[in-house]
Design a protein around this motif. Structure first.
Motif, mmCIF file in Angstrom:
data_model
loop_
_atom_site.group_PDB
_atom_site.id
_atom_site.type_symbol
_atom_site.label_atom_id
_atom_site.label_comp_id
_atom_site.label_asym_id
_atom_site.label_seq_id
_atom_site.Cartn_x
_atom_site.Cartn_y
_atom_site.Cartn_z
ATOM 1 N N UNK A 19 -118.490 38.480 52.612
ATOM 2 C CA UNK A 19 -117.714 39.327 51.705
ATOM 3 C C UNK A 19 -118.496 39.856 50.512
ATOM 4 N N UNK A 20 -119.763 39.441 50.356
ATOM 5 C CA UNK A 20 -120.518 39.862 49.176
ATOM 6 C C UNK A 20 -121.988 39.550 49.365
ATOM 7 N N UNK A 21 -122.838 40.449 48.897
ATOM 8 C CA UNK A 21 -124.277 40.201 48.812
ATOM 9 C C UNK A 21 -124.658 40.288 47.346
ATOM 10 N N UNK A 22 -125.367 39.291 46.847
ATOM 11 C CA UNK A 22 -125.812 39.276 45.453
ATOM 12 C C UNK A 22 -127.325 39.288 45.390
ATOM 13 N N UNK A 23 -127.858 40.097 44.492
ATOM 14 C CA UNK A 23 -129.287 40.056 44.221
ATOM 15 C C UNK A 23 -129.560 38.858 43.305
ATOM 16 N N UNK A 24 -130.823 38.537 43.133
ATOM 17 C CA UNK A 24 -131.169 37.453 42.218
ATOM 18 C C UNK A 24 -130.688 37.766 40.807
ATOM 19 N N UNK A 25 -130.823 39.030 40.395
ATOM 20 C CA UNK A 25 -130.365 39.415 39.061
ATOM 21 C C UNK A 25 -128.854 39.249 38.921
ATOM 22 N N UNK A 26 -128.096 39.676 39.914
ATOM 23 C CA UNK A 26 -126.637 39.532 39.866
ATOM 24 C C UNK A 26 -126.225 38.064 39.849
#
Length: 131
Positions: A19-26
């Motif tokens: 349901x979601x992909x997060x970058x390291x920054x996010x």
């Protein structure tokens, strides 16, 4: 450690969930915001915080938020029953429990700890249910 990875790999994927992909920054920014919220609720270094949620991006945000405070993560498998989690929370003297919204009602009134449920679709929003 996460902050260093966020600086080095800011735009790379850190968490890929259905349901979601997060970058390291996010991931770093969301976990910092979550940590600030937990600090506002009184969570301090050395406190034990139980996380009873499904594996996924919200769990990762909660995990890093607890670590950023210097608190101790006490993970509980989502397949455990409320009775089992209640025992674990009491046994380790957890100061707070971060719990999946659908499971929060199962613990309400049963533990002497902050009961914090997650909600929200695009961000981990923690709601204090009982003090």
């Amino acid at each position: 450690m996460l902050s260093a990875a966020a600086e080095r790999f800011a735009s790379r994927a850190a968490v890929v969930a259905p349901d979601q992909t997060l970058t390291f920054d996010q991931l770093d920014r969301l976990s910092t915001a979550c940590a600030q919220h937990l600090r506002g609720l009184g969570i301090e270094s050395g406190d034990r915080v139980t996380i009873w949620m499904e594996n996924g991006w919200r769990w990762m945000v909660a995990y890093y938020a607890v670590l950023k405070l210097g608190a101790v993560v006490n993970p509980c498998n989502i397949l455990l029953t409320a009775d089992e989690v209640e025992f674990i929370v009491r046994d380790c003297s957890a100061k707070a429990v971060i719990v999946a919204r659908q499971r929060g009602a199962e613990l309400r009134g049963r533990i002497n700890a902050l009961l914090i449920t997650e909600s929200g679709q695009q961000a981990l929003i923690l709601t204090l249910n009982r003090f």
